[in-house]
Scaffold this motif. Structure first.
Motif, PDB file in Angstrom:
ATOM      1  N   ALA A  29       6.373  10.302   7.488  1.00 43.41           N
ATOM      2  CA  ALA A  29       4.954   9.717   7.471  1.00 43.41           C
ATOM      3  C   ALA A  29       5.017   8.492   8.208  1.00 43.41           C
ATOM      4  O   ALA A  29       5.812   7.513   8.206  1.00 43.41           O
ATOM      5  CB  ALA A  29       4.535   9.506   5.916  1.00 43.41           C
ATOM      6  N   ARG A  30       4.237   8.235   9.241  1.00 44.87           N
ATOM      7  CA  ARG A  30       4.052   7.137   9.906  1.00 44.87           C
ATOM      8  C   ARG A  30       3.194   6.202   9.308  1.00 44.87           C
ATOM      9  O   ARG A  30       2.418   6.562   8.794  1.00 44.87           O
ATOM     10  CB  ARG A  30       3.578   7.543  11.530  1.00 44.87           C
ATOM     11  N   MET A  31       3.352   4.801   9.550  1.00 42.03           N
ATOM     12  CA  MET A  31       2.590   3.759   9.042  1.00 42.03           C
ATOM     13  C   MET A  31       3.037   2.431   9.955  1.00 42.03           C
ATOM     14  O   MET A  31       3.875   2.240  10.564  1.00 42.03           O
ATOM     15  CB  MET A  31       3.155   3.447   7.720  1.00 42.03           C
ATOM     16  N   ASP A  32       1.795   1.954  10.303  1.00 40.59           N
ATOM     17  CA  ASP A  32       1.953   0.659  11.204  1.00 40.59           C
ATOM     18  C   ASP A  32       2.005  -0.529  10.147  1.00 40.59           C
ATOM     19  O   ASP A  32       1.601  -0.727   9.011  1.00 40.59           O
ATOM     20  CB  ASP A  32       0.654   0.303  11.991  1.00 40.59           C
ATOM     21  N   SER A  33       2.415  -1.520  10.670  1.00 35.48           N
ATOM     22  CA  SER A  33       3.000  -3.002   9.651  1.00 35.48           C
ATOM     23  C   SER A  33       1.844  -3.789   9.503  1.00 35.48           C
ATOM     24  O   SER A  33       2.096  -4.696   8.956  1.00 35.48           O
ATOM     25  CB  SER A  33       3.979  -3.627  10.410  1.00 35.48           C
ATOM     26  N   ASP A  34       0.602  -3.495   9.810  1.00 37.04           N
ATOM     27  CA  ASP A  34      -0.421  -4.347   9.770  1.00 37.04           C
ATOM     28  C   ASP A  34      -1.614  -3.504   9.007  1.00 37.04           C
ATOM     29  O   ASP A  34      -2.994  -4.123   8.649  1.00 37.04           O
ATOM     30  CB  ASP A  34      -0.905  -5.238  10.848  1.00 37.04           C
ATOM     31  N   ASP A  35      -1.477  -2.321   8.763  1.00 34.41           N
ATOM     32  CA  ASP A  35      -2.575  -1.150   8.293  1.00 34.41           C
ATOM     33  C   ASP A  35      -2.347  -1.262   6.658  1.00 34.41           C
ATOM     34  O   ASP A  35      -1.362  -1.541   6.151  1.00 34.41           O
ATOM     35  CB  ASP A  35      -2.496   0.147   8.901  1.00 34.41           C
ATOM     36  N   ILE A  36      -3.285  -0.608   6.091  1.00 35.98           N
ATOM     37  CA  ILE A  36      -3.497  -0.402   4.696  1.00 35.98           C
ATOM     38  C   ILE A  36      -3.620   1.061   4.404  1.00 35.98           C
ATOM     39  O   ILE A  36      -4.893   1.695   4.598  1.00 35.98           O
ATOM     40  CB  ILE A  36      -4.485  -1.228   4.066  1.00 35.98           C
ATOM     41  N   ALA A  37      -2.791   1.778   3.840  1.00 38.37           N
ATOM     42  CA  ALA A  37      -2.896   3.149   3.528  1.00 38.37           C
ATOM     43  C   ALA A  37      -3.845   3.359   2.135  1.00 38.37           C
ATOM     44  O   ALA A  37      -3.886   2.378   1.135  1.00 38.37           O
ATOM     45  CB  ALA A  37      -1.569   3.830   3.076  1.00 38.37           C
ATOM     46  N   VAL A  38      -4.532   4.049   2.102  1.00 36.22           N
ATOM     47  CA  VAL A  38      -5.422   4.577   1.033  1.00 36.22           C
ATOM     48  C   VAL A  38      -4.457   4.993  -0.139  1.00 36.22           C
ATOM     49  O   VAL A  38      -3.391   5.606   0.049  1.00 36.22           O
ATOM     50  CB  VAL A  38      -6.428   5.629   1.098  1.00 36.22           C
ATOM     51  N   PRO A  39      -4.778   4.679  -1.586  1.00 37.01           N
ATOM     52  CA  PRO A  39      -3.810   4.758  -2.581  1.00 37.01           C
ATOM     53  C   PRO A  39      -3.294   6.336  -2.724  1.00 37.01           C
ATOM     54  O   PRO A  39      -2.066   6.575  -3.163  1.00 37.01           O
ATOM     55  CB  PRO A  39      -4.420   4.529  -3.868  1.00 37.01           C
ATOM     56  N   ASN A  40      -4.063   7.221  -2.447  1.00 34.26           N
ATOM     57  CA  ASN A  40      -3.494   8.617  -2.405  1.00 34.26           C
ATOM     58  C   ASN A  40      -3.146   9.358  -1.252  1.00 34.26           C
ATOM     59  O   ASN A  40      -3.212  10.537  -1.041  1.00 34.26           O
ATOM     60  CB  ASN A  40      -4.460   9.596  -3.229  1.00 34.26           C
ATOM     61  N   ARG A  41      -2.985   8.610  -0.369  1.00 32.82           N
ATOM     62  CA  ARG A  41      -2.641   9.307   1.114  1.00 32.82           C
ATOM     63  C   ARG A  41      -1.432  10.282   1.099  1.00 32.82           C
ATOM     64  O   ARG A  41      -1.889  11.179   1.525  1.00 32.82           O
ATOM     65  CB  ARG A  41      -2.181   8.124   1.940  1.00 32.82           C
ATOM     66  N   PHE A  42      -0.471   9.887   0.823  1.00 38.07           N
ATOM     67  CA  PHE A  42       0.647  10.987   0.603  1.00 38.07           C
ATOM     68  C   PHE A  42       0.468  12.189  -0.319  1.00 38.07           C
ATOM     69  O   PHE A  42       0.714  13.289   0.001  1.00 38.07           O
ATOM     70  CB  PHE A  42       2.115  10.258   0.199  1.00 38.07           C
ATOM     71  N   GLU A  43      -0.427  11.861  -1.412  1.00 39.02           N
ATOM     72  CA  GLU A  43      -0.647  12.972  -2.439  1.00 39.02           C
ATOM     73  C   GLU A  43      -1.630  14.059  -1.585  1.00 39.02           C
ATOM     74  O   GLU A  43      -1.383  15.099  -1.675  1.00 39.02           O
ATOM     75  CB  GLU A  43      -1.345  12.429  -3.437  1.00 39.02           C
ATOM     76  N   LEU A  44      -2.597  13.335  -0.879  1.00 38.88           N
ATOM     77  CA  LEU A  44      -3.380  14.370  -0.331  1.00 38.88           C
ATOM     78  C   LEU A  44      -2.722  15.218   0.881  1.00 38.88           C
ATOM     79  O   LEU A  44      -2.917  16.345   1.086  1.00 38.88           O
ATOM     80  CB  LEU A  44      -4.408  13.511   0.408  1.00 38.88           C
ATOM     81  N   GLN A  45      -1.884  14.511   1.610  1.00 35.40           N
ATOM     82  CA  GLN A  45      -1.361  15.200   2.690  1.00 35.40           C
ATOM     83  C   GLN A  45      -0.177  16.021   2.381  1.00 35.40           C
ATOM     84  O   GLN A  45       0.023  17.194   2.730  1.00 35.40           O
ATOM     85  CB  GLN A  45      -0.556  14.037   3.580  1.00 35.40           C
ATOM     86  N   SER A  53       0.991  -1.343   0.172  1.00 35.31           N
ATOM     87  CA  SER A  53       0.046   0.072   0.231  1.00 35.31           C
ATOM     88  C   SER A  53       0.794   1.342   0.221  1.00 35.31           C
ATOM     89  O   SER A  53       0.410   2.229  -0.233  1.00 35.31           O
ATOM     90  CB  SER A  53      -1.000  -0.048   1.098  1.00 35.31           C
ATOM     91  N   ILE A  54       1.945   1.233   0.540  1.00 35.70           N
ATOM     92  CA  ILE A  54       3.157   2.291   0.315  1.00 35.70           C
ATOM     93  C   ILE A  54       3.650   2.369  -1.061  1.00 35.70           C
ATOM     94  O   ILE A  54       3.737   3.405  -1.647  1.00 35.70           O
ATOM     95  CB  ILE A  54       4.232   2.167   1.613  1.00 35.70           C
ATOM     96  N   GLU A  55       4.090   1.230  -1.331  1.00 29.44           N
ATOM     97  CA  GLU A  55       4.693   1.252  -2.838  1.00 29.44           C
ATOM     98  C   GLU A  55       3.901   1.701  -3.910  1.00 29.44           C
ATOM     99  O   GLU A  55       4.306   2.301  -5.025  1.00 29.44           O
ATOM    100  CB  GLU A  55       5.368  -0.090  -2.794  1.00 29.44           C
ATOM    101  N   SER A  56       2.580   1.426  -3.795  1.00 31.10           N
ATOM    102  CA  SER A  56       1.596   1.819  -5.004  1.00 31.10           C
ATOM    103  C   SER A  56       0.971   2.982  -4.762  1.00 31.10           C
ATOM    104  O   SER A  56      -0.026   3.478  -5.459  1.00 31.10           O
ATOM    105  CB  SER A  56       0.804   0.687  -5.029  1.00 31.10           C
ATOM    106  N   GLN A  57       1.442   3.930  -3.890  1.00 30.37           N
ATOM    107  CA  GLN A  57       1.012   5.506  -3.812  1.00 30.37           C
ATOM    108  C   GLN A  57       1.082   6.227  -4.937  1.00 30.37           C
ATOM    109  O   GLN A  57       1.807   5.909  -5.999  1.00 30.37           O
ATOM    110  CB  GLN A  57       1.798   6.089  -2.746  1.00 30.37           C
ATOM    111  N   THR A  58       0.172   7.094  -5.180  1.00 35.36           N
ATOM    112  CA  THR A  58       0.223   7.997  -6.213  1.00 35.36           C
ATOM    113  C   THR A  58       1.202   8.906  -6.153  1.00 35.36           C
ATOM    114  O   THR A  58       1.699   9.366  -7.184  1.00 35.36           O
ATOM    115  CB  THR A  58      -1.258   8.748  -6.550  1.00 35.36           C
ATOM    116  N   VAL A  59       1.722   9.044  -5.124  1.00 33.04           N
ATOM    117  CA  VAL A  59       3.207   9.764  -4.644  1.00 33.04           C
ATOM    118  C   VAL A  59       3.834   8.714  -3.876  1.00 33.04           C
ATOM    119  O   VAL A  59       3.428   8.771  -2.691  1.00 33.04           O
ATOM    120  CB  VAL A  59       2.753  11.339  -4.249  1.00 33.04           C
ATOM    121  N   VAL A  60       4.824   8.261  -4.553  1.00 38.33           N
ATOM    122  CA  VAL A  60       5.618   7.370  -3.814  1.00 38.33           C
ATOM    123  C   VAL A  60       6.700   7.978  -2.976  1.00 38.33           C
ATOM    124  O   VAL A  60       7.384   8.695  -3.428  1.00 38.33           O
ATOM    125  CB  VAL A  60       6.376   6.245  -4.990  1.00 38.33           C
ATOM    126  N   PRO A  61       6.968   7.517  -1.903  1.00 38.64           N
ATOM    127  CA  PRO A  61       8.065   8.203  -0.885  1.00 38.64           C
ATOM    128  C   PRO A  61       9.445   7.963  -1.365  1.00 38.64           C
ATOM    129  O   PRO A  61       9.491   6.912  -2.352  1.00 38.64           O
ATOM    130  CB  PRO A  61       7.696   7.365   0.403  1.00 38.64           C
TER     131      PRO A  61
END
Length: 265
Positions: free
Chosen positions: A84-100, A18-26
């Motif tokens: 950006a924080r993330m837990d190891s069992d959660d799933i980020a929405v695809p555009n999370r980083f873009e929105l933030q 879910s991190i690797e497939s972000q619309t804005v990749v870290p």
């Protein structure tokens, strides 16, 4: 992100994808192995490094130190201005980083930015709860007096601000709450977005961990920090203390009902 041996490999795999497939990749993914992991967890990490090796900085500690210590170490390894924080069992929405990032660019004085979460069991198609947190600086200050005003896995924080207030510390299950108090009492501007940014995985164990006598000393220390920071009055501190202390003693199944039907609304 911090991961330890009790995490399920398939959950970690979903979280990383879910991190690797972000619309804005870290430009950097800092992964902390908090103590020795199982062979299956190590294999998941190796697979992701093989595909996205240039993104990953993986660090291993000899012993499990807990989330606060792992994040203190991990955040020191971040090269960018924002973390950006993330837990190891959660799933980020695809555009999370873009929105933030758009919000941060529009509000350059921000020090800390979070958002909303959906809670799910087994599959993100099975939403069982929603934790709403207040949006603006004023409402966050008021909310802070009784409850944690940020969903930790959704947060982006300015690294300079994080370092200036002393960073993460080991505080039981309250390491994030302590950090927010330090950031807010420093006069920094904080905000939550109305958007759901992360699908948070929940289970019975999560509600159990929110109680426990072992957290009592950290609850009292947090109450003291809130008062000394001028964020609560004596009366407000007493109310907060009673609520939090009561929370440590009630059974996990009752805590689950309260969180899902009252505290998260």
């Amino acid at each position: 992100m911090s991961v330890y041996e009790k995490e399920k490999p398939e959950f970690l795999d979903e979280a990383l994808k879910s991190i690797e497939s972000q619309t804005v990749v870290p430009n950097q993914i800092v992964l902390i192995s908090d103590g020795p992991l199982t062979p299956k967890l190590d294999e998941i990490i190796k697979q992701h490094q093989l595909i996205h090796g240039e993104l990953y900085d993986v660090f291993k500690t000899k012993h499990n130190q807990g989330l606060g210590a792992a994040l203190r170490f991990g955040t020191s390894k971040v090269r960018s201005d924002w973390i950006a924080r993330m837990d190891s069992d959660d799933i980020a929405v695809p555009n999370r980083f873009e929105l933030q990032l758009k919000e941060i660019m529009a509000n350059p004085n921000l020090a800390l930015l979070g958002g909303q979460v959906d809670e799910f069991e087994n599959s993100i198609d099975n939403i069982v709860g929603h934790r709403e947190v207040p949006l603006n600086n004023e409402k966050i200050h008021a909310f802070l007096k009784l409850r944690n005003p940020f969903n930790h896995p959704t947060v982006m924080i300015n690294k300079n601000v994080l370092q200036s207030v002393g960073g993460y510390n080991s505080r039981g299950n309250l390491e994030d709450y302590f950090l927010w108090v330090k950031v807010i009492s420093s006069g920094s501007i904080v905000k939550n977005m109305p958007d759901v940014l992360v699908h948070m995985r929940v289970n019975e164990g999560m509600y159990g961990r929110r109680g426990g006598i072992k957290n009592l000393k950290y609850i009292l220390k947090l109450q003291k920090l809130l008062y000394e920071s001028g964020l609560v009055s004596v009366y407000e501190g007493c109310i907060w203390g009673v609520v939090m202390i009561a929370n440590t003693f009630i059974p996990g199944r009752i805590r689950k009902i309260l969180y899902k039907n009252t505290f998260h609304r």
